[in-house]
Motif scaffolding. Structure first.
Motif, PDB file in Angstrom:
ATOM      1  N   ALA A   1       0.824  -1.205   0.000  1.00  0.00           N
ATOM      2  CA  ALA A   1       0.000   0.000   0.000  1.00  0.00           C
ATOM      3  C   ALA A   1       0.854   1.250   0.000  1.00  0.00           C
ATOM      4  O   ALA A   1       2.079   1.208   0.152  1.00  0.00           O
ATOM      5  CB  ALA A   1      -0.940  -0.004   1.208  1.00  0.00           C
ATOM      6  N   GLU A   2       0.169   2.386  -0.147  1.00  0.00           N
ATOM      7  CA  GLU A   2       0.840   3.679  -0.181  1.00  0.00           C
ATOM      8  C   GLU A   2       1.363   4.110   1.184  1.00  0.00           C
ATOM      9  O   GLU A   2       1.995   5.160   1.294  1.00  0.00           O
ATOM     10  CB  GLU A   2      -0.126   4.736  -0.735  1.00  0.00           C
ATOM     11  N   ASP A   3       1.107   3.328   2.229  1.00  0.00           N
ATOM     12  CA  ASP A   3       1.657   3.642   3.560  1.00  0.00           C
ATOM     13  C   ASP A   3       3.075   3.107   3.734  1.00  0.00           C
ATOM     14  O   ASP A   3       3.608   3.128   4.842  1.00  0.00           O
ATOM     15  CB  ASP A   3       0.750   3.098   4.668  1.00  0.00           C
ATOM     16  N   THR A   4       3.694   2.639   2.668  1.00  0.00           N
ATOM     17  CA  THR A   4       5.061   2.096   2.588  1.00  0.00           C
ATOM     18  C   THR A   4       5.192   0.699   3.186  1.00  0.00           C
ATOM     19  O   THR A   4       6.302   0.188   3.297  1.00  0.00           O
ATOM     20  CB  THR A   4       6.118   3.017   3.256  1.00  0.00           C
ATOM     21  N   PHE A   5       4.090   0.072   3.556  1.00  0.00           N
ATOM     22  CA  PHE A   5       4.165  -1.259   4.159  1.00  0.00           C
ATOM     23  C   PHE A   5       3.770  -2.350   3.171  1.00  0.00           C
ATOM     24  O   PHE A   5       2.883  -2.164   2.329  1.00  0.00           O
ATOM     25  CB  PHE A   5       3.258  -1.361   5.392  1.00  0.00           C
ATOM     26  N   VAL A   6       4.452  -3.492   3.302  1.00  0.00           N
ATOM     27  CA  VAL A   6       4.073  -4.730   2.645  1.00  0.00           C
ATOM     28  C   VAL A   6       3.777  -5.741   3.743  1.00  0.00           C
ATOM     29  O   VAL A   6       4.607  -5.963   4.633  1.00  0.00           O
ATOM     30  CB  VAL A   6       5.191  -5.261   1.725  1.00  0.00           C
ATOM     31  N   HIS A   7       2.601  -6.312   3.708  1.00  0.00           N
ATOM     32  CA  HIS A   7       2.211  -7.311   4.714  1.00  0.00           C
ATOM     33  C   HIS A   7       1.993  -8.664   4.044  1.00  0.00           C
ATOM     34  O   HIS A   7       1.583  -8.738   2.877  1.00  0.00           O
ATOM     35  CB  HIS A   7       0.918  -6.895   5.436  1.00  0.00           C
ATOM     36  N   ILE A   8       2.246  -9.719   4.800  1.00  0.00           N
ATOM     37  CA  ILE A   8       1.972 -11.077   4.335  1.00  0.00           C
ATOM     38  C   ILE A   8       1.032 -11.742   5.343  1.00  0.00           C
ATOM     39  O   ILE A   8       1.268 -11.693   6.562  1.00  0.00           O
ATOM     40  CB  ILE A   8       3.269 -11.884   4.160  1.00  0.00           C
ATOM     41  N   TRP A   9      -0.014 -12.340   4.803  1.00  0.00           N
ATOM     42  CA  TRP A   9      -1.070 -12.968   5.599  1.00  0.00           C
ATOM     43  C   TRP A   9      -1.190 -14.432   5.193  1.00  0.00           C
ATOM     44  O   TRP A   9      -0.915 -14.795   4.062  1.00  0.00           O
ATOM     45  CB  TRP A   9      -2.418 -12.275   5.368  1.00  0.00           C
ATOM     46  N   LYS A  10      -1.631 -15.256   6.129  1.00  0.00           N
ATOM     47  CA  LYS A  10      -1.888 -16.678   5.834  1.00  0.00           C
ATOM     48  C   LYS A  10      -3.388 -16.911   5.874  1.00  0.00           C
ATOM     49  O   LYS A  10      -4.048 -16.617   6.876  1.00  0.00           O
ATOM     50  CB  LYS A  10      -1.182 -17.566   6.872  1.00  0.00           C
ATOM     51  N   LEU A  11      -3.924 -17.394   4.753  1.00  0.00           N
ATOM     52  CA  LEU A  11      -5.352 -17.698   4.678  1.00  0.00           C
ATOM     53  C   LEU A  11      -5.575 -19.193   4.855  1.00  0.00           C
ATOM     54  O   LEU A  11      -4.784 -20.005   4.393  1.00  0.00           O
ATOM     55  CB  LEU A  11      -5.922 -17.274   3.315  1.00  0.00           C
ATOM     56  N   ARG A  12      -6.636 -19.528   5.519  1.00  0.00           N
ATOM     57  CA  ARG A  12      -7.035 -20.928   5.610  1.00  0.00           C
ATOM     58  C   ARG A  12      -8.538 -20.994   5.836  1.00  0.00           C
ATOM     59  O   ARG A  12      -9.148 -20.033   6.303  1.00  0.00           O
ATOM     60  CB  ARG A  12      -6.294 -21.665   6.741  1.00  0.00           C
TER      61      ARG A  12
END
Length: 349
Positions: free
Chosen positions: A286-297
């Motif tokens: 996103a434009e907030d400079t963050f990259v997040h990684i999530w685990k879906l199940r």
């Protein structure tokens, strides 16, 4: 509701990813959502990257350690008009029998062999009765079986039937589900199931349309928007992940449109989502400079969708505009930014 605290820095002692050698670009990435495409070629131990920069698209091949091996520039076909057309997206489409590189612009749709060496198809956009003040463009690219689907400024989705080889590509269908410009398209293999939802399209109003592909595409359901654009969307095992301009990620049941999870993932607009299909990891940037990684199940007991936050990476002082996993297991990812003349690479520790 699941909320991610994107302001709290991660403890370096428990970092999941580390910075690797960057891949240099000839110019910075344009400030466009989803401005990065990645094609992995394991047999040749190569990674291909594609980035849009104004009227050009840069193609780069790199070894696993990030050493650039080759570069190529593609230009938007002029078509009618006096000024050079701007490219809106570049994306590799992996079909069952071939890989094509698709480039969209304000003039039309160009399809190339995977290395960009030969243009095999050109489709000019017809502005028709469009007023001179309305922008004409194509945007949103995805492969579904032996079809390639491309969104347009009118909200229509063009479906191209791709032969096993050669340039005899045919516009087979136009899908009418949106009233505003398409932003992104996501697909997943249907795996032989009947009535399965295997494509989702998003638009500037936040509306999502869910489709079943085939010789004729069928609109299964519409998921209403709420006045916020949806720049990026993904589809995995019947789960739609949609990233919005308010920083939220929403997870829906594809077949019914039911909202399962709403994540306050980012402080600013989301510009890219990606999925690692082998493990169900979701990447958001996103434009907030963050990259997040999530685990879906999906819970085996209830069938509900569950989310776990795995990693947060701050790309300081960069306006992020593209992010992609570099492999189907989600063990590495790459990031592009506006006014940044390199592709940042990260791999699992």
């Amino acid at each position: 509701m699941v909320a991610a605290d994107s302001e709290r820095p991660k403890d370096p002692a428990v970092r999941m990813f580390r910075r690797e050698r960057s891949v240099p670009l000839r110019g910075s990435a344009a400030a466009l959502c989803n401005n990065l495409s990645v094609l992995q070629l394991p047999a040749r131990n190569l990674m291909h990257f594609a980035v849009v920069h104004g009227p050009n698209a840069q193609l780069l091949s790199a070894a696993p350690e990030g050493v650039p091996l080759a570069q190529r520039q593609l230009h938007a076909k002029e078509g009618a008009g006096v000024s050079p057309p701007l490219i809106t997206q570049v994306h590799w489409c992996v079909l069952p029998f071939r890989v094509l590189l698709v480039l969209t612009s304000h003039r039309g749709i160009q399809m190339y062999e995977s290395d960009g060496s030969i243009m095999v198809y050109w489709h000019a956009l017809d502005s028709g009765d469009t007023s001179s003040v309305q922008a004409v463009f194509a945007r949103g690219i995805a492969a579904s079986g032996h079809f390639i689907c491309v969104g347009t400024w009118t909200g229509r989705v063009l479906v191209f039937d791709i032969p096993a080889k050669g340039p005899n590509i045919v516009l087979s269908e136009e899908l009418a589900g949106h009233q505003t410009a398409v932003t992104d398209i996501a697909t997943e293999p249907a795996q032989g199931q009947d009535s399965v939802a295997d494509m989702v399209t998003a638009d500037d109003s936040g509306l999502l349309c869910v489709w079943r592909s085939g010789s004729e595409f069928t609109l299964l359901t519409r998921i209403p928007g709420f006045g916020i654009p949806c720049p990026s969307v993904q589809l995995w095992q019947g789960i739609i992940a949609a990233g919005y301009g308010n920083g939220q990620i929403r997870l829906y049941e594809a077949t019914t449109g039911t909202l399962h999870v709403q994540i306050n993932a980012h402080a600013r607009a989301i510009c890219a989502l990606d999925l690692a299909p082998e493990v169900g990891k979701l990447l958001s940037a996103a434009e907030d400079t963050f990259v997040h990684i999530w685990k879906l199940r999906r819970s085996p007991e209830s069938g509900y969708i569950e989310v776990e936050h795995c990693h947060g990476e701050c790309v300081s002082d960069i306006q992020v505009c593209g992010a992609r996993f570099c492999d189907p297991s989600g063990s590495s990812f790459a990031v592009t930014g506006y006014d940044l003349a390199e592709i940042l690479r990260y791999s699992s520790v």
